[in-house]
Motif scaffolding. Sequence first.
Motif: not given
Lengths: 203, 203, 203
Positions: C34-35, C149-152, C146-147, C142
């Motif tokens: 997520a960089r 921002r990807r599909r759990p 969420l943090l 999970v």
Amino acid sequence: MGVLETSGDTVILVMEVVGTVAFALSGVMAGARARLDWLGVVVLAVVVSVGGGTLRDLILDVPIDWLTESWPLLLAAAVAVVAIPVVERVGGDLDSRAHVLVADAAGLAAFAVVGADVALDQGVAAWAAAVLGVVTGVGGGVIRDLLVRRRPAVLSGQIYALAALAGTSLYVLLLEVDVEPLVATWLGVLTILAVRLAAIHWD
Amino acid sequence: MGVLETSGDTVILVMEVVGTVAFALSGVMAGARARLDWLGVVVLAVVVSVGGGTLRDLILDVPIDWLTESWPLLLAAAVAVVAIPVVERVGGDLDSRAHVLVADAAGLAAFAVVGADVALDQGVAAWAAAVLGVVTGVGGGVIRDLLVRRRPAVLSGQIYALAALAGTSLYVLLLEVDVEPLVATWLGVLTILAVRLAAIHWD
Amino acid sequence: MGVLETSGDTVILVMEVVGTVAFALSGVMAGARARLDWLGVVVLAVVVSVGGGTLRDLILDVPIDWLTESWPLLLAAAVAVVAIPVVERVGGDLDSRAHVLVADAAGLAAFAVVGADVALDQGVAAWAAAVLGVVTGVGGGVIRDLLVRRRPAVLSGQIYALAALAGTSLYVLLLEVDVEPLVATWLGVLTILAVRLAAIHWD
């Protein structure tokens, strides 16, 4: 809630069942929209169904209801397993945002009043019970929308949290003035349902 | 926190008010950026304001503060109602990410120190109190950013959790060596605020 | 879990360490994808490591383990600090989704069985302990997804929650029929790990 002593308790139990089924359905439809496969959909349905009540019980510091009774988890999973093939068959027709929101409205109405009732049983102030009812009602939907990465319905701008607050406040007020629990419950539930369905209709 | 016994308690209460107002404002501005309508913005402001403290109280297993006192919810909702037309009028100027982060910095600084203080009152170890202060300070912002679906500020790469940890550690240390609570609170708060504002400025 | 009385307790402690390290690694790799910069990655690694156990302890209403023992937070942070330069060096090779999921599988297997064990210690019903094991195992992942921002992962459609439930159910059942805790733990952990690795391989 397992022991049915009065008509008030019975109607609250009925509302728990209604809310569990409705939120499980909203989870199934949201999961289908998000193209989850069926295992993911079952997980989503269960989490959405028990999410609001879990949040309520954590905040009230009472035992989480699905730890002591197995029916909420089983009912939500069973609803999902039955609903998944139906939702898949009707496909593009059913899985729109509006259908998720209608199921959500039923769950919101039922769980908000249940949540206010559980909070009153714990002796919290009337206003706090109304707020906790809102938390119970909106919790599952917020978790659902976060997990499928959509804007939470509670922030959607439709009258949502306010609808729940109107219903739980009415419920709490009616009980304060000694209205029959059965009547108070139905009036609270119908208020929320009517406001939400109107908001969805005119959106 | 409702009873003001010493200057230390008073300053902690002041910090609770400051944090509540600041996080409510950050919620209003984040909601405006996300094009929520005003009902959604009020909900967001309230949730952001009480989110960190709720998480702290759940972890400490103490009564959630907004269940026993009504002012945090009312204050956050009132701030939102007053701020929404202002934010809408200034529009494009105000609703940038930087303004959210400056309000967030004030809330972070105030709530982190309050959180460490509440944790110490419960008799947890000093290091754990410092960590719980961080949780209290960052919790509301994480919930805000998840709800409006932005990258959480705490993961933004700016010095964020570390700023909070520096401030809460300083606060806890100063109390250990019997510095006046009033002085310890201000030094803790100003440390966090200074580091965050510098990080935002040089980002 | 701090006191090692039997081989059962020892193996549970080992599993806690394995799960903490594995989830911290999954957080580091997800953060690199997520960089995030390194401060954000450390925060993510710590939150992912303690997230599932925190959720479990909240639901069980027992003291949160990282409030009374400092090693889980320290270990997760240390793993992150050591792993970040390694992940950065190997760069594009390591930070793919599959590597996150393999680390996640190890954490899931270890924490799910630990969670079921902690729940049984609190006297909850066997089926509820199996479910709480799943919550413990999936919670951190999970929160991670969420943090960033990807599909759990739990909704990904691979056998995930079901793998955890198979392992925790087996563990609980084996203990019920008086199998050695050591054997039950290993069979539970290996079941989850085998199912997850197979699911990742054939996805």
